[in-house]
Design a protein around this motif. Structure first.
Motif, PDB file in Angstrom:
ATOM      1  N   PHE A  55      37.793  39.415  37.972  1.00 53.32           N
ATOM      2  CA  PHE A  55      36.522  39.487  37.502  1.00 53.32           C
ATOM      3  C   PHE A  55      35.832  40.588  36.607  1.00 53.32           C
ATOM      4  O   PHE A  55      36.529  41.607  36.706  1.00 53.32           O
ATOM      5  N   ARG A 107      39.971  38.878  48.897  1.00 54.35           N
ATOM      6  CA  ARG A 107      39.155  39.708  48.143  1.00 54.35           C
ATOM      7  C   ARG A 107      39.772  40.940  47.414  1.00 54.35           C
ATOM      8  O   ARG A 107      39.563  41.102  46.252  1.00 54.35           O
ATOM      9  N   VAL A 157      32.890  41.577  36.586  1.00 52.37           N
ATOM     10  CA  VAL A 157      31.796  42.305  37.449  1.00 52.37           C
ATOM     11  C   VAL A 157      32.096  43.248  38.084  1.00 52.37           C
ATOM     12  O   VAL A 157      33.200  43.105  39.040  1.00 52.37           O
ATOM     13  N   GLU A 196      30.337  41.235  43.021  1.00 51.16           N
ATOM     14  CA  GLU A 196      29.741  40.039  43.299  1.00 51.16           C
ATOM     15  C   GLU A 196      30.467  38.552  43.242  1.00 51.16           C
ATOM     16  O   GLU A 196      30.542  37.788  44.019  1.00 51.16           O
ATOM     17  N   GLU A 197      31.315  38.546  42.025  1.00 46.57           N
ATOM     18  CA  GLU A 197      31.853  37.107  41.853  1.00 46.57           C
ATOM     19  C   GLU A 197      33.096  36.980  42.710  1.00 46.57           C
ATOM     20  O   GLU A 197      33.208  35.954  43.067  1.00 46.57           O
ATOM     21  N   ALA A 198      33.717  38.011  43.207  1.00 45.94           N
ATOM     22  CA  ALA A 198      34.731  38.000  44.017  1.00 45.94           C
ATOM     23  C   ALA A 198      34.433  37.706  45.190  1.00 45.94           C
ATOM     24  O   ALA A 198      34.977  36.895  46.010  1.00 45.94           O
ATOM     25  N   ASP A 199      33.365  38.435  45.652  1.00 43.42           N
ATOM     26  CA  ASP A 199      32.539  38.093  47.070  1.00 43.42           C
ATOM     27  C   ASP A 199      32.263  36.729  47.033  1.00 43.42           C
ATOM     28  O   ASP A 199      32.489  35.976  48.173  1.00 43.42           O
ATOM     29  N   ARG A 200      31.758  36.049  45.803  1.00 41.51           N
ATOM     30  CA  ARG A 200      31.345  34.726  45.992  1.00 41.51           C
ATOM     31  C   ARG A 200      32.213  33.558  46.206  1.00 41.51           C
ATOM     32  O   ARG A 200      32.381  32.877  47.027  1.00 41.51           O
ATOM     33  N   LEU A 201      33.412  34.207  45.559  1.00 43.79           N
ATOM     34  CA  LEU A 201      34.616  33.066  45.492  1.00 43.79           C
ATOM     35  C   LEU A 201      35.339  33.269  47.217  1.00 43.79           C
ATOM     36  O   LEU A 201      35.406  32.056  47.567  1.00 43.79           O
TER      37      LEU A 201
END
Length: 122
Positions: free
Chosen positions: A16, A9, A18, A22-27
């Motif tokens: 990203f 993470r 953002v 959020e996008e890194a968390d989602r990945l």
């Protein structure tokens, strides 16, 4: 795995736009839950398949697996480095599991929980 996901993470956060992550968390959640569903490049997908094979059934690895990585643009040094990292993570995870090492309190549980929601902090 929790600590490794936490480190991943931190590595991908800057990739990203953002700011809240959020996008890194989602990945990271997707990778921890099922890497096959994550939005990966073909080369990263091949590396994940290779890592999974080396982790679950190392004796099943063949020259064809290495050739597949080369087909995705990895040179011998990159493949060597990947094998070293995969082997190390398998080793250190087994040591931590055998000794009952608990994750650091600041890392998130990135894997999906039984109820289908993402893990919580702790």
């Amino acid at each position: 795995m929790r600590a490794h996901a936490h480190d991943l993470r931190a590595e991908v956060a800057g990739e990203f736009d953002v700011e809240d992550g959020e996008e890194a968390d989602r990945l990271v959640h997707q990778l921890a839950s099922d890497w096959r569903q994550a939005p990966l490049s073909p080369a990263d997908r091949a590396l994940c398949a290779f890592a999974e094979k080396l982790s679950l059934d190392p004796r099943a690895s063949t020259d064809a697996d290495v050739d597949r990585l080369r087909e995705h643009g990895l040179d011998d040094r990159a493949i060597h480095d990947a094998v070293q990292i995969i082997g190390y993570f398998n080793y250190i995870n087994r040591v931590a599991d055998a000794l009952g090492v608990e994750p650091e309190s600041f890392t998130k549980a990135w894997e999906k929980q039984k109820n289908g929601e993402h893990g919580s902090t702790g």
